[in-house]
Design an enzyme around this catalytic site. Sequence first.
Site, PDB file in Angstrom:
ATOM      1  N   SER A  25     -19.294 -75.611  99.693  1.00 18.50           N
ATOM      2  CA  SER A  25     -19.213 -76.986 100.198  1.00 18.50           C
ATOM      3  C   SER A  25     -19.416 -77.094 101.711  1.00 18.50           C
ATOM      4  CB  SER A  25     -17.880 -77.612  99.787  1.00 18.50           C
ATOM      5  OG  SER A  25     -17.825 -77.782  98.389  1.00 18.50           O
ATOM      6  N   THR A  70     -10.327 -79.265  94.201  1.00 16.92           N
ATOM      7  CA  THR A  70     -10.743 -78.364  93.142  1.00 16.92           C
ATOM      8  C   THR A  70      -9.517 -77.704  92.539  1.00 16.92           C
ATOM      9  OG1 THR A  70     -12.353 -76.651  92.549  1.00 16.92           O
ATOM     10  CG2 THR A  70     -11.159 -76.341  94.627  1.00 16.92           C
ATOM     11  N   LYS A  74      -6.611 -80.649  90.718  1.00 15.24           N
ATOM     12  CA  LYS A  74      -7.301 -81.882  90.336  1.00 15.24           C
ATOM     13  C   LYS A  74      -6.376 -82.871  89.632  1.00 15.24           C
ATOM     14  CE  LYS A  74     -12.056 -80.209  90.043  1.00 15.24           C
ATOM     15  NZ  LYS A  74     -13.273 -80.182  89.203  1.00 15.24           N
ATOM     16  N   ASP A 110     -17.241 -84.999  89.735  1.00 12.67           N
ATOM     17  CA  ASP A 110     -17.734 -84.172  88.626  1.00 12.67           C
ATOM     18  C   ASP A 110     -18.480 -85.055  87.631  1.00 12.67           C
ATOM     19  OD1 ASP A 110     -16.767 -81.612  89.374  1.00 12.67           O
ATOM     20  OD2 ASP A 110     -14.760 -82.163  88.712  1.00 12.67           O
ATOM     21  N   GLY A 136     -10.295 -78.584  79.354  1.00  9.92           N
ATOM     22  CA  GLY A 136      -9.598 -78.910  80.586  1.00  9.92           C
ATOM     23  C   GLY A 136     -10.224 -80.078  81.321  1.00  9.92           C
ATOM     24  N   GLY A 137     -10.034 -80.098  82.642  1.00 10.70           N
ATOM     25  CA  GLY A 137     -10.528 -81.200  83.449  1.00 10.70           C
ATOM     26  C   GLY A 137     -12.034 -81.342  83.442  1.00 10.70           C
TER      27      GLY A 137
END
Length: 297
Positions: A25, A70, A74, A110, A136-137
């Site tokens: 990032s 992250t 989250k 996302d 999951g997320g």
Amino acid sequence: MNRPSVRKATRYAFLLGEHISHSLSPAVHNPAFAALGLDYEYGLLDVPPARLPEALARMRQPDCLGGNITMPYKHDVLAAAEECSETVRRCGAASILINRDGRFVLQNNDVEAIAACLSRRAATVAKGPAVIVGAGGSAAAMLEALRRVPPTRVLVLARRPEAAEALAERARGWVPVPVEAGHLQEGAKALAEATLIFNATPLGVREGDPSPVPREALRPGLLVYDIVYRRDGLNRLQSEALAAGALVCDGMRHIFEQAPFTFQMLTGREAPREVMLESLVAATGRRPLDWGSDGTV
């Protein structure tokens, strides 16, 4: 807790997570800030859970724009926010935190990244079922993206079928097609019939990780979206999918598609997409996979 650098910028943004020293990032956002003449700097807040309150306090400071969230935070950040988007509420997870005068506003990029990629293959997605491996997320974000770019139906497969069923039950309230759940070990037939397979597990991050999808399920024309990325090349799922003639979006493409949405949310300015892409390529030595293409935006 990491500061971005010793350089004094006027505003800061951060990626908040744990064990994130590998993150791309900063390499994507800092050249984009510079390209627009913004005296901002993007850094890492790499903290264990015990120091999460301290990190969030740093992100409330007036010189902080906010940033990305992250794993493993989250979901945890929802309790600290004053405002969440409907997308965040449906997913139960956030990946963007905006600091508005000390008030936290949460978004989920996302979903934006996945939807952007799926929209380029919407006609193919619509022809058949989608299978999500994981519960999951990231799987929740995929379900939200499939709400926008729907297949004929969705099956969530996980090693813990109760987690898959819990996610599927939530999604049935807002995904406009049938959503089913099952055990990953019993999913061979569904994987073989899928139009789209999405890897929402961390398998593939480490060298030597097995593929979460059996090789025999991979075939020409299949869409494979793998949220995992590695700096040093493709993982087993991505390599085997390409060898079988499937069309692949990899984790690097996911990172790239996230970045412009984050940039605009943080700065209120349109992101310099080409600068971001070239910065990502410079940091990794390769172009992200855009459905198996040469990575052209």
